[in-house]
Design a protein around this motif. Structure first.
Motif, mmCIF file in Angstrom:
data_model
loop_
_atom_site.group_PDB
_atom_site.id
_atom_site.type_symbol
_atom_site.label_atom_id
_atom_site.label_comp_id
_atom_site.label_asym_id
_atom_site.label_seq_id
_atom_site.Cartn_x
_atom_site.Cartn_y
_atom_site.Cartn_z
ATOM 1 N N GLY A 237 -4.375 1.367 3.003
ATOM 2 C CA GLY A 237 -4.562 -0.026 3.392
ATOM 3 C C GLY A 237 -5.633 -0.173 4.455
ATOM 4 O O GLY A 237 -5.962 0.764 5.189
ATOM 5 N N ILE B 57 -6.609 -3.022 -0.046
ATOM 6 C CA ILE B 57 -5.978 -1.774 -0.450
ATOM 7 C C ILE B 57 -6.974 -1.048 -1.331
ATOM 8 O O ILE B 57 -7.561 -1.630 -2.244
ATOM 9 N N ALA C 40 0.829 -1.206 0.000
ATOM 10 C CA ALA C 40 0.000 0.000 0.000
ATOM 11 C C ALA C 40 0.864 1.257 0.000
ATOM 12 O O ALA C 40 0.594 2.213 -0.729
#
Length: 367
Positions: A17, A79, A10
């Motif tokens: 995230g 994500i 991420a």
């Protein structure tokens, strides 16, 4: 197997995230091909729209679009992608191992003693590198690649198996050639001793005089090909060398499989040429032009910056900057849509005309 944590991924993608960010990601796949995350990690599902998320498995991890609810799908981690396809580009880059070319120079490679190979370059079996060639650092040259004399490649080039570069080609950094791409072949240039049939019909718009036998004489290609930085060329695409001056491809341009670019063509920066595009000799293409599949560009015309040509469009005359064109011959998109509407109405118009003719005939008979 390469792996990163969800949190690391991420962060590298500059995305948000969610969930257990310590889970390890070993790759990416479509939702139906993924499953619950195990102790060693798992594959990240690409589910960047609700229709793709229907097959997500509980306990898995996925890339979602903003606004989607990971809890509703029973995910362990997610994500969020503010621009899904851009994030997908970063994700696939993270897990792409690239071509299988071991470090160093394979003993079966044939390299002229005058060639200069940059630091960290890898050269696969049966590659052939000619006299005076210069290859930049960290290049990866695949099996059976050939590079002609005096060609210069920048840093980080990736030439997949079977790519061909002729003599006198100059390319910037990070050139990518897919399998079978051919750069710098001779242009398709021939002339007849007297005016040819092609020249005649261009002059007369179709009228032919006495037809007689003529033979074609080759015009040799003395120019090269000049390619900017970050250019990619697809499998079995071809770029011909120039006649006197070089054929030029601007930085950032991406060329799909089976594209043909003729001699003396100039293509600007950050263009996108899709499969089976054909650009005839001496055409000039501006910056950020998109030519969709099977677009044809006539010789010696100019296509302005930011033009978008829809699939199978045929460009016979100059196209101003910023225009969107469709059709054969290509016209403004809105004009082409009106043409298509009119064509669909033709059967009805034909019926109406037939009825009108019957009515007129009856009136004349009565009169």
């Amino acid at each position: 197997m390469k792996s990163v944590t969800v949190g690391e991924l991420a962060h590298s993608l500059e995305a948000r995230g969610w969930g257990d960010l310590s889970l390890r990601v070993t790759g990416a796949a479509e939702p139906a091909a993924t499953g619950p995350v195990g102790p060693e990690g798992g594959v990240m599902a690409l589910a960047m729209a609700p229709k793709y998320a229907e097959t997500l498995k509980p306990g898995s991890m996925a890339i979602l679009a903003e606004g989607m609810d990971p809890e509703a799908y029973g995910l362990k981690a997610a994500i969020f992608a503010p621009r899904p396809r851009l994030l997908m580009a970063g994700l696939t880059r993270s897990f792409d191992p690239g071509p299988d070319i071991p470090e160093g120079v394979h003993p079966t490679a044939v390299i002229d003693p005058t060639a200069q190979i940059g630091e960290g370059a890898a050269i696969a079996p049966f590659a052939v590198i000619g006299a005076g060639v210069r290859i930049g650092a960290q290049a990866r040259i695949g099996a059976h690649v050939s590079i002609g004399r005096g060609t210069v490649l920048g840093e980080g080039a990736v030439l997949h198996a079977g790519a061909r570069i002729a003599h006198g080609v100059r390319a910037g950094d990070r050139l990518i050639l897919q399998q079978g791409a051919s750069i710098g072949g001779d242009g398709f240039s021939f002339v007849t001793p007297e005016e040819s049939g092609i020249e005649e019909i261009r002059r007369t718009l179709g009228t032919r005089a006495d037809i007689k036998a003529q033979h074609w004489t080759r015009i040799h290609s003395l120019g090269g090909v000049e390619i900017g930085d970050d250019v990619e060329v697809g499998s079995n695409a071809t770029i011909d060398r120039g006649t006197i001056r070089a054929t030029r491809i601007g930085s950032g341009t991406k060329i799909d499989n089976l594209v043909m670019i003729g001699h003396n063509v100039v293509i600007g920066e950050d263009c996108l040429l899709c499969s089976q595009v054909g650009v005839a000799g001496s055409a000039k293409i501006g910056n950020r032009v998109v030519l969709a599949g099977k677009v044809g560009v006539n010789d010696n015309i100019e296509v302005g910056d930011d033009v978008i040509a829809g699939g199978a469009a045929k460009l016979f005359t100059r196209v101003p900057a910023g225009r969107v064109v469709l059709g054969n011959p290509a016209v403004k998109m809105e004009t082409q849509l009106e043409i298509q509407k009119a064509i669909r109405r033709l059967p009805r118009f034909a019926q109406q005309l037939a009825k009108l003719q019957e009515t007129v005939t009856r009136l004349l008979e009565k009169g």
